[in-house]
Enzyme design. Structure first.
Site, PDB file in Angstrom:
ATOM      1  N   ALA A  69       0.844  -1.196   0.000  1.00  0.00           N
ATOM      2  CA  ALA A  69       0.000   0.000   0.000  1.00  0.00           C
ATOM      3  C   ALA A  69       0.877   1.242   0.000  1.00  0.00           C
ATOM      4  CB  ALA A  69      -0.915   0.007   1.226  1.00  0.00           C
ATOM      5  N   ASP A  70       0.293   2.329  -0.440  1.00  0.00           N
ATOM      6  CA  ASP A  70       0.940   3.628  -0.335  1.00  0.00           C
ATOM      7  C   ASP A  70      -0.143   4.655  -0.069  1.00  0.00           C
ATOM      8  OD1 ASP A  70       3.498   5.072  -0.488  1.00  0.00           O
ATOM      9  OD2 ASP A  70       2.481   6.197  -2.062  1.00  0.00           O
TER      10      ASP A  70
END
EC number: 3.6.1.9
Length: 188
Positions: A69-70
């Site tokens: 994820a970011d």
């Protein structure tokens, strides 16, 4: 099937524990600086998350589901990453004061056995109250904003600045659980 979280984030680890009992952590070595922002926030954040997932994929041999994820904060047309200094944190918080901004998170899940890859991005709108200089300086003195995108943590002391959100709370923390749970069902 083994699950791997491609993140050193304690917040992501804590959130993932709510939907997966047992997972390994392999911290990605992906160089986020290689991703150039072309003006499309969703493409940018997905490309960074995908880079993290593929980096971990290249280093494993066991069949696994990799979760990467970011999360980024966008104020107007500016991306606010983690502040580089207390002065940078002050400027970010001053810019967010009294405004609505967006927090984008991309989630990329890779099933190494089936080669299925699912990429999604969502955003949440966050409205800050008007902040005084004293409130900003007091918050910065806690050191909490120094490792957070946008210089605040909604789940911590910075949550007192938030008047309202529209969208997923967990997205603002860094891992949108509903979105991730749906993606995991599709990729299994």
């Amino acid at each position: 099937m083994k699950y791997i979280l491609a993140s050193a984030s304690e917040r992501r680890q804590e959130l993932l524990n709510r939907i997966i009992d047992n997972f390994d952590i392999i911290i990605s070595d992906f160089d986020e600086e290689k991703v150039k922002f072309n003006g499309n926030v969703e493409e940018y954040v997905i490309e960074v998350a995908e880079g993290k997932a593929l980096d971990v994929l290249s280093r494993i041999s066991e069949d696994s589901i990799i979760i990467a994820a970011d999360t980024i904060v966008v104020n107007g047309d500016k991306i606010l990453g983690k502040p580089k200094s207390e002065e940078d944190a002050y400027k970010m918080l001053k810019d967010l004061s009294g405004k609505v901004h967006r927090v984008y998170s991309a989630v990329v899940v890779v099933n190494s056995k089936t080669n299925k890859v699912k990429k999604e991005c969502i955003f949440t709108e966050v409205k800050f109250k008007d902040l005084t200089n004293e409130e900003i300086l007091k918050y910065i003195s806690t050191k909490e904003p120094l490792d957070k995108a946008g210089a605040y943590g909604i789940q911590g002391i910075g949550g007192v600045f938030v008047e309202r959100i529209t969208g997923c709370y967990y997205n603002v923390v860094g891992l949108p659980l509903n979105l991730l749970n749906n993606i995991l069902e599709e990729v299994k």
